[in-house]
Write an enzyme that holds these catalytic residues in place. Structure first.
Site, short mmCIF file in Angstrom:
data_model
loop_
_atom_site.label_atom_id
_atom_site.label_comp_id
_atom_site.label_asym_id
_atom_site.label_seq_id
_atom_site.Cartn_x
_atom_site.Cartn_y
_atom_site.Cartn_z
N LYS A 98 43.87 147.57 88.81
CA LYS A 98 43.99 148.10 90.15
C LYS A 98 44.93 149.04 90.23
O LYS A 98 45.03 150.04 90.88
CB LYS A 98 43.64 147.14 91.20
N ARG B 156 34.76 161.37 86.06
CA ARG B 156 34.54 162.12 84.92
C ARG B 156 33.02 162.91 85.15
O ARG B 156 32.94 164.18 85.01
CB ARG B 156 34.46 161.70 83.23
N ASP C 173 25.45 151.48 86.06
CA ASP C 173 26.54 150.40 85.73
C ASP C 173 27.52 151.03 85.34
O ASP C 173 27.56 151.77 84.23
CB ASP C 173 25.88 149.60 84.30
N TYR D 127 43.00 142.04 86.25
CA TYR D 127 42.52 142.80 87.44
C TYR D 127 43.80 143.26 88.26
O TYR D 127 43.48 144.59 88.39
CB TYR D 127 42.02 141.51 88.47
N ILE E 255 39.24 140.51 102.22
CA ILE E 255 38.07 141.05 102.97
C ILE E 255 36.83 140.07 102.77
O ILE E 255 36.57 139.69 101.66
CB ILE E 255 37.63 142.37 102.27
N ILE F 200 31.90 145.77 100.69
CA ILE F 200 32.66 146.90 101.17
C ILE F 200 31.90 148.21 100.79
O ILE F 200 32.01 149.06 101.50
CB ILE F 200 34.03 146.88 100.31
N1 LIG Z 1 36.60 141.23 98.90
C1 LIG Z 1 37.93 141.32 98.78
O1 LIG Z 1 38.67 140.36 99.45
C2 LIG Z 1 38.58 142.45 97.96
C3 LIG Z 1 39.92 142.56 98.31
C4 LIG Z 1 40.53 143.61 97.75
C5 LIG Z 1 39.77 144.52 96.76
N2 LIG Z 1 38.33 144.36 96.72
C6 LIG Z 1 37.75 145.17 96.01
O2 LIG Z 1 36.59 145.87 96.70
C7 LIG Z 1 35.39 146.19 95.93
C8 LIG Z 1 34.23 145.61 96.62
O3 LIG Z 1 34.26 144.35 96.51
P1 LIG Z 1 33.41 143.30 97.55
O4 LIG Z 1 34.29 142.47 98.19
O5 LIG Z 1 32.61 144.24 98.41
O6 LIG Z 1 32.50 142.71 96.45
P2 LIG Z 1 30.86 142.71 96.22
O7 LIG Z 1 30.71 141.67 95.07
O8 LIG Z 1 30.25 142.32 97.59
O9 LIG Z 1 30.57 144.27 95.96
C9 LIG Z 1 30.83 144.78 94.82
C10 LIG Z 1 29.84 145.57 94.36
O10 LIG Z 1 29.81 146.33 93.00
C11 LIG Z 1 28.73 146.16 92.29
N3 LIG Z 1 28.92 146.11 90.71
C12 LIG Z 1 29.67 144.86 90.35
N4 LIG Z 1 29.70 145.51 88.88
C13 LIG Z 1 29.13 146.56 88.77
C14 LIG Z 1 28.85 147.44 87.81
N5 LIG Z 1 29.26 147.09 86.47
N6 LIG Z 1 28.26 148.46 87.86
C15 LIG Z 1 28.00 149.09 89.29
N7 LIG Z 1 28.19 148.42 90.31
C16 LIG Z 1 28.68 147.18 90.10
C17 LIG Z 1 28.01 144.93 92.82
O11 LIG Z 1 26.51 144.61 92.48
C18 LIG Z 1 28.30 144.97 94.34
O12 LIG Z 1 27.20 145.60 94.99
C19 LIG Z 1 35.88 145.74 94.50
O13 LIG Z 1 36.35 146.68 93.72
C20 LIG Z 1 37.02 144.57 94.78
O14 LIG Z 1 37.83 144.42 93.76
C21 LIG Z 1 37.87 143.39 97.24
#
Ligand SMILES: NC(=O)c1ccc[n+]([C@@H]2O[C@H](COP(=O)([O-])OP(=O)(O)OC[C@H]3O[C@@H](n4cnc5c(N)ncnc54)[C@H](O)[C@@H]3O)[C@@H](O)[C@H]2O)c1
Length: 257
Positions: A155, A120, A59, A151, A184, A17
């Site tokens: 959120k 911040r 991070d 989780y 997603i 995303i």
């Molecule tokens: N995929 C889904 O179905 C879904 C649904 C609802 C919400 N979300 C939320 O969307 C967001 C993105 O999810 P996604 O599905 O694209 O996952 P993803 O794993 O493809 O992307 C997450 C990104 O965050 C980075 N990341 C993880 N920990 C980190 C840290 N400590 N510091 C910096 N970067 C960090 C990862 O390297 C990655 O690039 C998340 O917050 C997730 O909770 C996802």
């Protein structure tokens, strides 16, 4: 080109995303900081965009790392207009009664405290922008009970954070909003083969979401089109919350459903 001349800092932008959001905002004219703890993947995402893109190590668990990433963005681009907080995620959970403090705190830290650290760090620069905005990526797990308590609680906390900060910083014209995605199609589902096909029947629009569906909503909330919108949580979930009976715990937890 709603983001012409704007600088946007996007966490979690190396994959999924976050990467789709970086591509969308970049396509609309933004200069983007691809902030992620996966440095190599962040470099690849930035390289794909070719220009107006900077990969920064970030991070969100670590205050110094977040502060340094914002500083690097300011050093390169000279300003910051928007923060998009996408980094987050879930992890396999034991039964709630077996939950350890460590696992609980780790997910709260990643999904809630990590967002606070980014806001911040960004605030001083955002206050110098003429169109400042923050968009946080939450989940439908923050709106209703789908299991994964830590989780979901983290959120849900983002929605309240957005409301409080919308009120506190409204007089300075900084807007804070949240996007709450449903399922997603990203790599997070790769370890559950067939799950996306199974889940799509719970979505009235007949499909799970794509990262670009969320990127479009983030772009809207960050843009001048949303200049009188602050403190809200926008569900982007294919109508799933309109039919909550579809979401019985059995349907979600039973792989045969
Ligand atoms: N995929 C889904 O179905 C879904 C649904 C609802 C919400 N979300 C939320 O969307 C967001 C993105 O999810 P996604 O599905 O694209 O996952 P993803 O794993 O493809 O992307 C997450 C990104 O965050 C980075 N990341 C993880 N920990 C980190 C840290 N400590 N510091 C910096 N970067 C960090 C990862 O390297 C990655 O690039 C998340 O917050 C997730 O909770 C996802």
């Amino acid at each position: 080109m709603r983001f012409d001349d704007q600088v946007v800092f996007i966490t979690g932008a190396a994959h999924g995303i976050g990467a789709a959001t970086a591509r969308r905002l970049h396509q609309e004219g933004a200069r983007v900081a691809i902030a992620d703890h996966d440095r190599d993947a962040a470099e690849r995402t930035a390289a794909d965009l070719a220009e107006r893109a900077l990969a920064v190590t970030c991070d969100v668990h670590d205050r110094d790392s977040v502060d340094a990433a914002i500083a690097a963005t300011l050093e390169t681009f000279g300003r910051l207009d928007q923060l998009v907080a996408v980094a987050g995620g879930s992890a396999p959970m034991p039964d709630f009664a077996e939950q350890s403090d460590e696992l609980w705190n780790d997910l709260i830290d990643l999904n809630l405290t990590g967002v606070m650290r980014c806001i911040r760090a960004a605030l001083p620069a955002l206050q110098c922008s003429d169109r400042p905005a923050v968009v946080m990526v939450s989940s439908v797990n923050g709106l209703a009970a789908f299991g994964e308590e830590s989780y979901g609680a983290a959120k849900a906390g983002l929605s309240n954070l957005a409301k409080n900060l919308a009120v506190r910083y409204g007089p300075r014209r900084i807007r804070f909003n949240v996007v709450a995605p449903g399922t997603i199609r990203t790599r997070v589902w790769d370890h559950q083969p067939g799950s996306l096909e199974r889940l799509k029947r719970f979505y009235p629009l007949g499909r799970v979401g794509e990262p670009e569906d969320i990127a479009a909503a983030v772009a809207f909330l960050g843009s001048a089109d949303a200049s009188w919108i602050t403190g809200i949580t926008l569900p982007v979930e294919g109508g799933a919350m309109a039919g909550p009976l579809h979401f019985s715990g059995r349907a979600f937890n039973d792989p045969d459903q």
